[in-house]
Design an enzyme around this catalytic site. Sequence first.
Site, PDB file in Angstrom:
ATOM      1  N   GLY A  13      -3.078  -2.584   8.008  1.00  0.00           N
ATOM      2  CA  GLY A  13      -1.894  -2.165   7.256  1.00  0.00           C
ATOM      3  C   GLY A  13      -2.285  -0.969   6.412  1.00  0.00           C
ATOM      4  O   GLY A  13      -2.510  -1.079   5.214  1.00  0.00           O
ATOM      5  N   GLY A  18      -2.745   0.324   1.505  1.00  0.00           N
ATOM      6  CA  GLY A  18      -3.949   0.196   2.347  1.00  0.00           C
ATOM      7  C   GLY A  18      -4.787   1.466   2.288  1.00  0.00           C
ATOM      8  O   GLY A  18      -6.025   1.421   2.209  1.00  0.00           O
ATOM      9  N   ALA A 136       1.869   3.752  -5.314  1.00  0.00           N
ATOM     10  CA  ALA A 136       1.456   4.799  -4.364  1.00  0.00           C
ATOM     11  C   ALA A 136       2.571   4.954  -3.350  1.00  0.00           C
ATOM     12  O   ALA A 136       3.279   4.006  -3.058  1.00  0.00           O
ATOM     13  CB  ALA A 136       0.164   4.408  -3.667  1.00  0.00           C
ATOM     14  N   ARG A 138       3.705   6.987   0.494  1.00  0.00           N
ATOM     15  CA  ARG A 138       3.152   7.588   1.693  1.00  0.00           C
ATOM     16  C   ARG A 138       3.929   8.858   2.005  1.00  0.00           C
ATOM     17  O   ARG A 138       5.124   8.802   2.277  1.00  0.00           O
ATOM     18  CB  ARG A 138       3.326   6.555   2.817  1.00  0.00           C
ATOM     19  CG  ARG A 138       2.679   6.850   4.119  1.00  0.00           C
ATOM     20  CD  ARG A 138       2.904   5.633   5.031  1.00  0.00           C
ATOM     21  NE  ARG A 138       2.616   5.935   6.415  1.00  0.00           N
ATOM     22  CZ  ARG A 138       3.472   6.488   7.256  1.00  0.00           C
ATOM     23  NH1 ARG A 138       4.677   6.804   6.846  1.00  0.00           N
ATOM     24  NH2 ARG A 138       3.109   6.722   8.510  1.00  0.00           N
ATOM     25  N   LYS A 198       5.718 -11.539 -10.094  1.00  0.00           N
ATOM     26  CA  LYS A 198       6.022 -10.284  -9.387  1.00  0.00           C
ATOM     27  C   LYS A 198       7.227 -10.488  -8.462  1.00  0.00           C
ATOM     28  O   LYS A 198       8.125  -9.653  -8.379  1.00  0.00           O
ATOM     29  CB  LYS A 198       4.780  -9.828  -8.603  1.00  0.00           C
ATOM     30  CG  LYS A 198       4.966  -8.563  -7.774  1.00  0.00           C
ATOM     31  CD  LYS A 198       4.640  -7.326  -8.572  1.00  0.00           C
ATOM     32  CE  LYS A 198       5.062  -6.007  -7.969  1.00  0.00           C
ATOM     33  NZ  LYS A 198       4.478  -5.643  -6.704  1.00  0.00           N
ATOM     34  N   ASN A 206      14.906  -5.054  -6.791  1.00  0.00           N
ATOM     35  CA  ASN A 206      14.808  -4.236  -5.578  1.00  0.00           C
ATOM     36  C   ASN A 206      16.079  -4.211  -4.730  1.00  0.00           C
ATOM     37  O   ASN A 206      16.571  -3.142  -4.357  1.00  0.00           O
ATOM     38  CB  ASN A 206      13.610  -4.693  -4.736  1.00  0.00           C
ATOM     39  CG  ASN A 206      12.289  -4.424  -5.430  1.00  0.00           C
ATOM     40  OD1 ASN A 206      12.257  -4.180  -6.636  1.00  0.00           O
ATOM     41  ND2 ASN A 206      11.205  -4.469  -4.691  1.00  0.00           N
TER      42      ASN A 206
END
Length: 316
Positions: A13, A18, A136, A138, A198, A206
């Site tokens: 992943g 990852g 983070a 991508r 979480k 979300n």
Amino acid sequence: MTRLSSYPWHISGVGAIGSLWASSLTHHGVPVSLLLRDEQQLDQYHTAAGIHLLDYEQTWVATPQAFTPAKPPKVIHHLLICCKAYATLDAVLPWRNQLADNAIIVLLQNGMGSAQALQMALPKANIYCATSTDGAWRKGPFNVIRAGVGQTLIGSFSDHLNNTVIPPAIHDLLDHLEQPPTLKLAWHTDIRVPLWHKLAINSVINALTAIYQCANGALIDHPSAWPRLQQLCAETQDVMAKEGVVPMGQGLLNTSRRILQQTANNKSSMLQDCLAGRATEIDAINGYIIQQGALYRLPCAGHKQVCEDLRRICAT
Ligand code: KPL
């Protein structure tokens, strides 16, 4: 670093998180190998010429060895799974013949339910779970931008593991990845609690951001979204209470409001998935709460409505 386990961490992943881990471990001298889906992903990796991480104006390039199921490594002792929760079995099972009997499997993902599913598929597996507030995203294949340094908590999941015994390979990482690209890791003796906390936050924020297609901060004072968020908080806390999970110190509503303020301009991970036409994690987040609620005859009507609305808008 005092002592490093000589076995590599195999990472399956290799998305934003990852890649962040592969980069940080490599630059701290921890051996890493990537477990890629197929030849196509391997080609992308070669084209990208390694993993590129932009971490506060500094670019880090790491070129760990990469494997595919067609050309697997000989043996896997340490496996880190960073894929979406729904893809967990597909990320682990292709490598099952390479897993050492005493292998350590760490799941680092949003949502819950995937560790249980993996344990059913591999009853003897030593499964650990991690939950992180690292940010983070991508930019492209193997090209990742760090959005924030958070904390990652790790603890044992499998019933047959002692929650106070930290495996040496994990112990080696705690408090030792502090130089950039930083990962702040800590052991937790009851990982279910931070996982639930979480999950609770993700479940009230979300899906609503994806339904109303707005940045996190816009949920506050939104005439229709805010009352729904309040209802989701109440339902989630009821399920957590039945599950015996310690409530959040400030309560779920206050904690969510604080996170919304702190991340006001961010797009939630589910909104990003939805906008990109990717599958969302709704089943592992709101779906999991509905499923657990059903065990106690809690209807979770707000969560069910959110799932229904999301399915109309996004590929789930
Ligand atoms: O963790 C998050 C996510 O986007 O997945 C936030 C929005 C910060 C909380 O749900």
